[in-house]
Scaffold this motif. Structure first.
Motif, PDB file in Angstrom:
ATOM      1  N   PRO A   1     109.369 -24.483  46.440  1.00  0.00           N
ATOM      2  CA  PRO A   1     110.118 -23.264  46.098  1.00  0.00           C
ATOM      3  C   PRO A   1     111.410 -23.595  45.366  1.00  0.00           C
ATOM      4  O   PRO A   1     112.125 -24.536  45.730  1.00  0.00           O
ATOM      5  N   THR A   2     111.702 -22.820  44.332  1.00  0.00           N
ATOM      6  CA  THR A   2     112.963 -22.963  43.597  1.00  0.00           C
ATOM      7  C   THR A   2     113.795 -21.686  43.683  1.00  0.00           C
ATOM      8  O   THR A   2     115.018 -21.735  43.586  1.00  0.00           O
ATOM      9  N   ALA A   3     113.129 -20.545  43.860  1.00  0.00           N
ATOM     10  CA  ALA A   3     113.846 -19.262  43.908  1.00  0.00           C
ATOM     11  C   ALA A   3     113.364 -18.404  45.081  1.00  0.00           C
ATOM     12  O   ALA A   3     113.560 -17.194  45.083  1.00  0.00           O
ATOM     13  N   ILE A   4     112.716 -19.053  46.066  1.00  0.00           N
ATOM     14  CA  ILE A   4     112.222 -18.361  47.253  1.00  0.00           C
ATOM     15  C   ILE A   4     112.676 -19.148  48.471  1.00  0.00           C
ATOM     16  O   ILE A   4     112.582 -20.387  48.489  1.00  0.00           O
ATOM     17  N   ASP A   5     113.163 -18.458  49.478  1.00  0.00           N
ATOM     18  CA  ASP A   5     113.573 -19.119  50.717  1.00  0.00           C
ATOM     19  C   ASP A   5     112.366 -19.791  51.362  1.00  0.00           C
ATOM     20  O   ASP A   5     111.311 -19.174  51.523  1.00  0.00           O
ATOM     21  N   ILE A   6     112.520 -21.047  51.749  1.00  0.00           N
ATOM     22  CA  ILE A   6     111.428 -21.798  52.357  1.00  0.00           C
ATOM     23  C   ILE A   6     110.931 -21.112  53.631  1.00  0.00           C
ATOM     24  O   ILE A   6     109.756 -21.256  54.013  1.00  0.00           O
ATOM     25  N   GLU A   7     111.780 -20.329  54.264  1.00  0.00           N
ATOM     26  CA  GLU A   7     111.387 -19.637  55.496  1.00  0.00           C
ATOM     27  C   GLU A   7     110.343 -18.549  55.246  1.00  0.00           C
ATOM     28  O   GLU A   7     109.716 -18.055  56.180  1.00  0.00           O
ATOM     29  N   ARG A   8     110.159 -18.164  53.976  1.00  0.00           N
ATOM     30  CA  ARG A   8     109.144 -17.164  53.651  1.00  0.00           C
ATOM     31  C   ARG A   8     107.719 -17.706  53.803  1.00  0.00           C
ATOM     32  O   ARG A   8     106.769 -16.931  53.893  1.00  0.00           O
ATOM     33  N   PHE A   9     107.577 -19.006  53.839  1.00  0.00           N
ATOM     34  CA  PHE A   9     106.239 -19.582  53.777  1.00  0.00           C
ATOM     35  C   PHE A   9     105.624 -19.757  55.166  1.00  0.00           C
ATOM     36  O   PHE A   9     105.368 -20.864  55.630  1.00  0.00           O
ATOM     37  N   PHE A  10     105.403 -18.623  55.813  1.00  0.00           N
ATOM     38  CA  PHE A  10     104.563 -18.556  56.999  1.00  0.00           C
ATOM     39  C   PHE A  10     103.758 -17.271  56.895  1.00  0.00           C
ATOM     40  O   PHE A  10     104.134 -16.356  56.131  1.00  0.00           O
ATOM     41  N   PRO A  11     102.618 -17.175  57.575  1.00  0.00           N
ATOM     42  CA  PRO A  11     101.618 -16.137  57.272  1.00  0.00           C
ATOM     43  C   PRO A  11     102.132 -14.713  57.138  1.00  0.00           C
ATOM     44  O   PRO A  11     101.753 -14.012  56.195  1.00  0.00           O
TER      45      PRO A  11
ATOM     46  N   GLN B   1     110.799 -32.609  52.234  1.00  0.00           N
ATOM     47  CA  GLN B   1     111.264 -32.396  50.860  1.00  0.00           C
ATOM     48  C   GLN B   1     110.976 -30.966  50.387  1.00  0.00           C
ATOM     49  O   GLN B   1     111.057 -30.676  49.200  1.00  0.00           O
ATOM     50  N   ASN B   2     110.648 -30.094  51.338  1.00  0.00           N
ATOM     51  CA  ASN B   2     110.294 -28.697  51.033  1.00  0.00           C
ATOM     52  C   ASN B   2     109.087 -28.591  50.108  1.00  0.00           C
ATOM     53  O   ASN B   2     108.970 -27.640  49.319  1.00  0.00           O
ATOM     54  N   ILE B   3     108.192 -29.565  50.201  1.00  0.00           N
ATOM     55  CA  ILE B   3     106.961 -29.532  49.413  1.00  0.00           C
ATOM     56  C   ILE B   3     105.857 -28.914  50.272  1.00  0.00           C
ATOM     57  O   ILE B   3     105.620 -29.344  51.401  1.00  0.00           O
ATOM     58  N   ILE B   4     105.211 -27.903  49.721  1.00  0.00           N
ATOM     59  CA  ILE B   4     104.209 -27.139  50.457  1.00  0.00           C
ATOM     60  C   ILE B   4     102.812 -27.553  50.013  1.00  0.00           C
ATOM     61  O   ILE B   4     102.544 -27.713  48.815  1.00  0.00           O
ATOM     62  N   HIS B   5     101.918 -27.716  50.996  1.00  0.00           N
ATOM     63  CA  HIS B   5     100.538 -28.080  50.688  1.00  0.00           C
ATOM     64  C   HIS B   5      99.819 -26.944  49.955  1.00  0.00           C
ATOM     65  O   HIS B   5     100.094 -25.761  50.207  1.00  0.00           O
ATOM     66  N   PRO B   6      98.878 -27.293  49.075  1.00  0.00           N
ATOM     67  CA  PRO B   6      98.030 -26.247  48.480  1.00  0.00           C
ATOM     68  C   PRO B   6      97.175 -25.587  49.555  1.00  0.00           C
ATOM     69  O   PRO B   6      96.862 -26.191  50.582  1.00  0.00           O
ATOM     70  N   GLN B   7      96.819 -24.324  49.317  1.00  0.00           N
ATOM     71  CA  GLN B   7      95.993 -23.588  50.261  1.00  0.00           C
ATOM     72  C   GLN B   7      94.515 -23.858  49.969  1.00  0.00           C
ATOM     73  O   GLN B   7      94.105 -23.963  48.807  1.00  0.00           O
ATOM     74  N   GLU B   8      93.732 -23.949  51.024  1.00  0.00           N
ATOM     75  CA  GLU B   8      92.298 -24.175  50.861  1.00  0.00           C
ATOM     76  C   GLU B   8      91.562 -22.851  50.663  1.00  0.00           C
ATOM     77  O   GLU B   8      91.975 -21.808  51.160  1.00  0.00           O
ATOM     78  N   GLY B   9      90.463 -22.917  49.927  1.00  0.00           N
ATOM     79  CA  GLY B   9      89.541 -21.792  49.860  1.00  0.00           C
ATOM     80  C   GLY B   9      89.842 -20.711  48.851  1.00  0.00           C
ATOM     81  O   GLY B   9      89.026 -19.813  48.663  1.00  0.00           O
ATOM     82  N   ASP B  10      90.994 -20.761  48.196  1.00  0.00           N
ATOM     83  CA  ASP B  10      91.376 -19.717  47.246  1.00  0.00           C
ATOM     84  C   ASP B  10      91.853 -20.344  45.936  1.00  0.00           C
ATOM     85  O   ASP B  10      92.484 -21.407  45.941  1.00  0.00           O
TER      86      ASP B  10
ATOM     87  N   GLY C   1     108.677 -18.291  41.293  1.00  0.00           N
ATOM     88  CA  GLY C   1     109.684 -18.876  42.173  1.00  0.00           C
ATOM     89  C   GLY C   1     109.358 -20.244  42.719  1.00  0.00           C
ATOM     90  O   GLY C   1     110.054 -20.721  43.630  1.00  0.00           O
ATOM     91  N   CYS C   2     108.336 -20.909  42.171  1.00  0.00           N
ATOM     92  CA  CYS C   2     107.964 -22.243  42.665  1.00  0.00           C
ATOM     93  C   CYS C   2     107.600 -23.157  41.501  1.00  0.00           C
ATOM     94  O   CYS C   2     107.116 -22.699  40.463  1.00  0.00           O
TER      95      CYS C   2
END
Length: 229
Positions: free
Chosen positions: A42-52, A115-124, A64-65
């Protein structure tokens, strides 16, 4: 009582389960290119947003990423290959049999969280690939795409420009051209998508946008990281 058994989905709109990829598409597509789903930061989105319950939508992620390639992840994580990343990601979601999984690879990828790096999502088909693919397919001369579900029971024809602006592709869904010459589909336990067409068409797409990935050989499995690429 008669059992209701779904008919076999058409190959031009379906995904292999647990088998070799090219033989599955024999008679329909000459060539399959594995599209690796990028990691992202994320560059323009709060990392806390990344939960379901608060996960950003498609356009938020695009705007934003920053995408991070698998080649970059090799250097950042300390794993040695694309196969190691594939096995580590599948292990992290419980998508491999115990004898094929590797907790060490999974742990190294999990440390990227620092490092605030998020894994890619599976299946989509991921947001950071979706619009790039749509725009490239349009460059080939297509204006419409069929959007289908994973079971081959529902589909609708949509204008590509509308698909770019909206989030219309269902989870585990696929997109394919009206003439059945091109398909993009994603296996539900995979962090990659399959771009299926002729070698000529895929080469043209890669000349327009160098998507990270590799070509399938006749031996490439759906769970390719654990086998011969």
């Amino acid at each position: 009582m008669i059992d209701r058994i779904l008919p076999t989905p058409e190959k031009f709109a379906s995904c292999p389960d647990d088998e070799r990829i090219l033989p599955f598409y024999d008679g329909q597509f000459e060539c399959v290119y594995i599209l690796l789903h990028p990691f992202f930061k994320p560059t323009a989105i709060d990392i806390e947003r990344f939960f379901p319950s608060a996960w950003p939508d498609k356009l938020e992620i695009i705007n934003g990423c920053d995408a991070i390639s698998w080649r970059e992840i090799i250097g950042l994580s300390g794993v040695n290959s694309l196969c190691d990343i594939d096995i580590g990601l599948r292990t992290s979601i419980g998508g491999l049999k115990k004898e094929l999984s590797n907790e060490q690879f999974s742990k190294k990828l999990a440390e990227l969280d620092q490092q605030n790096i998020i894994h890619p999502q599976e299946g989509d088909i991921p947001p950071l690939l979706e619009n790039r693919l749509l725009k490239t397919i349009k460059e080939l001369g297509h204006d419409w795409l069929w959007v289908g579900d994973q079971f081959g029971t529902e589909r609708k024809l949509l204008w590509i420009d509308d698909l770019v602006e909206k989030d219309e592709i269902p989870s585990h869904g696929c997109i394919f051209t009206h003439d059945h010459s091109l398909l993009v589909t994603t296996h539900w336990d995979s962090h990659c998508s399959f771009l299926c067409s002729s070698k000529e068409v895929i080469e043209e797409m890669l000349s327009l946008d160098p998507f990270e990935g590799f070509y399938c050989t006749p031996k490439t499995e759906v769970y390719w990281g654990a086998y011969e690429i």
